[in-house]
Design an enzyme around this catalytic site. Structure first.
Site, PDB file in Angstrom:
ATOM      1  N   SER A 245     -23.773 -41.681 -45.097  1.00  0.00           N
ATOM      2  CA  SER A 245     -24.470 -42.327 -46.203  1.00  0.00           C
ATOM      3  C   SER A 245     -24.846 -41.332 -47.290  1.00  0.00           C
ATOM      4  O   SER A 245     -25.329 -41.727 -48.346  1.00  0.00           O
ATOM      5  CB  SER A 245     -25.714 -43.064 -45.696  1.00  0.00           C
ATOM      6  OG  SER A 245     -26.431 -42.269 -44.801  1.00  0.00           O
TER       7      SER A 245
ATOM      8  N   HIS B 260     -18.280 -46.355 -46.434  1.00  0.00           N
ATOM      9  CA  HIS B 260     -19.734 -46.482 -46.283  1.00  0.00           C
ATOM     10  C   HIS B 260     -20.097 -47.953 -46.112  1.00  0.00           C
ATOM     11  O   HIS B 260     -20.205 -48.693 -47.085  1.00  0.00           O
ATOM     12  CB  HIS B 260     -20.430 -45.858 -47.500  1.00  0.00           C
ATOM     13  CG  HIS B 260     -21.919 -45.860 -47.420  1.00  0.00           C
ATOM     14  ND1 HIS B 260     -22.739 -45.851 -48.519  1.00  0.00           N
ATOM     15  CD2 HIS B 260     -22.751 -45.863 -46.346  1.00  0.00           C
ATOM     16  CE1 HIS B 260     -24.000 -45.851 -48.120  1.00  0.00           C
ATOM     17  NE2 HIS B 260     -24.031 -45.863 -46.814  1.00  0.00           N
TER      18      HIS B 260
ATOM     19  N   GLU C 287     -18.633 -49.279 -49.599  1.00  0.00           N
ATOM     20  CA  GLU C 287     -18.367 -48.297 -50.655  1.00  0.00           C
ATOM     21  C   GLU C 287     -17.252 -47.398 -50.124  1.00  0.00           C
ATOM     22  O   GLU C 287     -17.419 -46.781 -49.072  1.00  0.00           O
ATOM     23  CB  GLU C 287     -19.599 -47.407 -50.882  1.00  0.00           C
ATOM     24  CG  GLU C 287     -20.563 -47.887 -51.922  1.00  0.00           C
ATOM     25  CD  GLU C 287     -21.637 -46.834 -52.207  1.00  0.00           C
ATOM     26  OE1 GLU C 287     -21.830 -46.504 -53.379  1.00  0.00           O
ATOM     27  OE2 GLU C 287     -22.295 -46.350 -51.268  1.00  0.00           O
TER      28      GLU C 287
ATOM     29  N   ASN D  20     -26.998 -45.400 -52.808  1.00  0.00           N
ATOM     30  CA  ASN D  20     -28.246 -44.658 -52.606  1.00  0.00           C
ATOM     31  C   ASN D  20     -28.740 -43.942 -53.860  1.00  0.00           C
ATOM     32  O   ASN D  20     -29.922 -43.648 -53.981  1.00  0.00           O
ATOM     33  CB  ASN D  20     -28.104 -43.666 -51.446  1.00  0.00           C
ATOM     34  CG  ASN D  20     -28.216 -44.394 -50.115  1.00  0.00           C
ATOM     35  OD1 ASN D  20     -29.006 -45.328 -49.987  1.00  0.00           O
ATOM     36  ND2 ASN D  20     -27.418 -43.998 -49.143  1.00  0.00           N
TER      37      ASN D  20
HETATM   38  P1  NAI Z   1     -27.369 -43.807 -34.431  1.00  0.00           P
HETATM   39  O1  NAI Z   1     -28.270 -42.681 -34.097  1.00  0.00           O
HETATM   40  O2  NAI Z   1     -27.792 -45.216 -34.174  1.00  0.00           O
HETATM   41  O3  NAI Z   1     -25.964 -43.590 -33.654  1.00  0.00           O
HETATM   42  C1  NAI Z   1     -25.279 -42.369 -33.604  1.00  0.00           C
HETATM   43  C2  NAI Z   1     -24.450 -42.333 -32.315  1.00  0.00           C
HETATM   44  O4  NAI Z   1     -23.564 -41.214 -32.382  1.00  0.00           O
HETATM   45  C3  NAI Z   1     -25.273 -42.163 -31.031  1.00  0.00           C
HETATM   46  O5  NAI Z   1     -24.939 -43.170 -30.103  1.00  0.00           O
HETATM   47  C4  NAI Z   1     -24.862 -40.771 -30.519  1.00  0.00           C
HETATM   48  O6  NAI Z   1     -24.827 -40.707 -29.093  1.00  0.00           O
HETATM   49  C5  NAI Z   1     -23.463 -40.626 -31.103  1.00  0.00           C
HETATM   50  N1  NAI Z   1     -23.016 -39.245 -31.283  1.00  0.00           N
HETATM   51  C6  NAI Z   1     -23.713 -38.206 -31.821  1.00  0.00           C
HETATM   52  N2  NAI Z   1     -22.940 -37.102 -31.868  1.00  0.00           N
HETATM   53  C7  NAI Z   1     -21.724 -37.456 -31.353  1.00  0.00           C
HETATM   54  C8  NAI Z   1     -20.498 -36.761 -31.136  1.00  0.00           C
HETATM   55  N3  NAI Z   1     -20.361 -35.478 -31.476  1.00  0.00           N
HETATM   56  N4  NAI Z   1     -19.468 -37.432 -30.577  1.00  0.00           N
HETATM   57  C9  NAI Z   1     -19.598 -38.746 -30.217  1.00  0.00           C
HETATM   58  N5  NAI Z   1     -20.723 -39.450 -30.407  1.00  0.00           N
HETATM   59  C10 NAI Z   1     -21.774 -38.822 -30.974  1.00  0.00           C
HETATM   60  O7  NAI Z   1     -26.983 -43.615 -35.979  1.00  0.00           O
HETATM   61  P2  NAI Z   1     -26.572 -44.716 -37.075  1.00  0.00           P
HETATM   62  O8  NAI Z   1     -27.781 -45.251 -37.738  1.00  0.00           O
HETATM   63  O9  NAI Z   1     -25.589 -45.649 -36.465  1.00  0.00           O
HETATM   64  O10 NAI Z   1     -25.844 -43.791 -38.175  1.00  0.00           O
HETATM   65  C11 NAI Z   1     -24.545 -43.285 -37.980  1.00  0.00           C
HETATM   66  C12 NAI Z   1     -23.962 -42.840 -39.305  1.00  0.00           C
HETATM   67  O11 NAI Z   1     -23.932 -43.940 -40.206  1.00  0.00           O
HETATM   68  C13 NAI Z   1     -24.744 -41.733 -40.025  1.00  0.00           C
HETATM   69  O12 NAI Z   1     -23.838 -40.884 -40.671  1.00  0.00           O
HETATM   70  C14 NAI Z   1     -25.574 -42.506 -41.032  1.00  0.00           C
HETATM   71  O13 NAI Z   1     -25.932 -41.745 -42.159  1.00  0.00           O
HETATM   72  C15 NAI Z   1     -24.595 -43.596 -41.426  1.00  0.00           C
HETATM   73  N6  NAI Z   1     -25.200 -44.798 -41.984  1.00  0.00           N
HETATM   74  C16 NAI Z   1     -26.352 -45.324 -41.447  1.00  0.00           C
HETATM   75  C17 NAI Z   1     -26.923 -46.464 -41.985  1.00  0.00           C
HETATM   76  C18 NAI Z   1     -28.165 -47.054 -41.377  1.00  0.00           C
HETATM   77  O14 NAI Z   1     -28.767 -47.954 -41.997  1.00  0.00           O
HETATM   78  N7  NAI Z   1     -28.579 -46.630 -40.195  1.00  0.00           N
HETATM   79  C19 NAI Z   1     -26.319 -47.148 -43.161  1.00  0.00           C
HETATM   80  C20 NAI Z   1     -25.067 -46.566 -43.590  1.00  0.00           C
HETATM   81  C21 NAI Z   1     -24.563 -45.422 -43.040  1.00  0.00           C
END
Ligand code: NAI
Length: 282
Positions: free
Chosen positions: A119, A140, A152, A190
């Site tokens: 993001s 995105h 995006e 953002n």
């Molecule tokens: P989250 O913390 O819910 O999930 C991340 C997952 O990645 C976890 O299950 C973790 O175990 C796994 N993980 C971490 N390192 C890893 C690796 N090296 N190999 C495999 N799995 C791994 O995070 P979320 O909220 O889903 O965010 C994920 C991405 O999406 C981030 O880059 C965030 O900036 C982006 N994003 C988030 C939004 C939101 O509203 N939460 C909106 C748009 C984008």
């Protein structure tokens, strides 16, 4: 080369949603996470959402079954060797993401496109750690992924037209609306949303109005579905601060200075809904 098989990396909030919409659109999907427990949670969330969609008559029982049949769990990144597209949705940390992209560059077939759901991190910088920067791109998605229509699509400096077109088509196939964006801090979403949230926090900080009243002005006066402070609590105040820092540092312009009240709340551990307290109590 048509995209048929997709790996989604990270089975968290975003990754599980992305895996769901890809499987619903007919793609074969490998959902990968380094934690087995995260994978189980991701799959069970998808099952729950599909069951609810059946109950509301939005999809049939057969659609639910075939969607789940197209989803496979993976704890081994090597499984990416059979994929045409990988969408990375691991934690928002440049070191973690670049390590994943370096490994993917080694594992995946030459034609594969590598996409990131970041993001805020620069796609150009992520692409530069691979030997195929022309095939690296930002996808995105918005949260919650199954509901929100926008994607995006972020073009890094070296992203090719062919890569862009393949991802634009894929986004349409997912029944989402693509918007083409060049790689700049905050992209479009953002860059516009976060300064508005930051300004809303300043109005509270300066005693102009209470959080409730600021939200009421934006809801009833501007027709926003949710006030900016409620939205900030949902996004997470730590995430809001992090993105403001990216804008402030990326543009070097004082108009992006994070509000001191935002910093204070984050230092106190008041991160919004997820910790039970932000601008509101939950
Ligand atoms: P989250 O913390 O819910 O999930 C991340 C997952 O990645 C976890 O299950 C973790 O175990 C796994 N993980 C971490 N390192 C890893 C690796 N090296 N190999 C495999 N799995 C791994 O995070 P979320 O909220 O889903 O965010 C994920 C991405 O999406 C981030 O880059 C965030 O900036 C982006 N994003 C988030 C939004 C939101 O509203 N939460 C909106 C748009 C984008």
């Amino acid at each position: 080369m048509a995209i048929k098989k997709v790996m989604v990396i990270g089975a968290g909030q975003m990754g599980s949603g992305i895996a769901q919409v890809c499987a619903q659109a007919g793609f074969d999907v490998l959902l990968h996470d380094m934690k087995e427990a995260a994978l189980d949670k991701g799959i069970s969330t998808i099952e729950k959402l599909l069951t609810r969609a059946v109950e509301k008559d939005r999809i049939s029982e057969a659609d639910k079954t075939s969607t789940l049949d197209r989803l496979t769990k993976s704890t081994n990144l090597e499984d990416a060797k059979s994929c045409d597209l990988v969408i990375e949705a691991v934690v928002e940390n440049m070191d973690v993401k670049t390590k994943v992209f370096q490994q993917l560059d080694e594992i995946t077939p030459k034609h594969a496109i590598l996409a990131s759901n970041t993001s805020s991190l620069p796609i150009t910088e992520i692409a530069a750690v691979t030997n195929r920067p022309d095939q690296v791109i930002g996808m995105h998605f918005m949260n919650p992924v199954p509901v929100m229509k926008l994607v995006e699509i972020i073009r890094g400096l070296q992203t090719s037209d062919a890569t862009y077109q393949a991802i634009e088509k894929m986004t349409n196939d997912l029944n989402k609306t693509p918007v083409e964006v060049n790689d700049f801090p905050g992209f479009v979403s953002n860059r516009i949303l976060m300064p508005m949230i930051n300004e809303a926090i300043y109005t509270v900080y300066e005693g102009v109005a209470s959080p409730e009243d600021v939200d009421t002005v934006m809801k009833l006066g501007m027709n926003h579905p949710m006030g900016p402070l409620t939205l900030a609590d949902f996004i997470g105040l730590d995430t809001c601060l992090y993105i403001m820092e990216v804008l402030y540092e990326g543009f070097g312009d004082s108009k992006y200075r994070p509000c001191p009240l935002l910093r204070k709340y984050v230092k106190a551990g008041w991160l919004g809904k997820k910790t039970g307290r932000g601008f509101y109590q939950y």
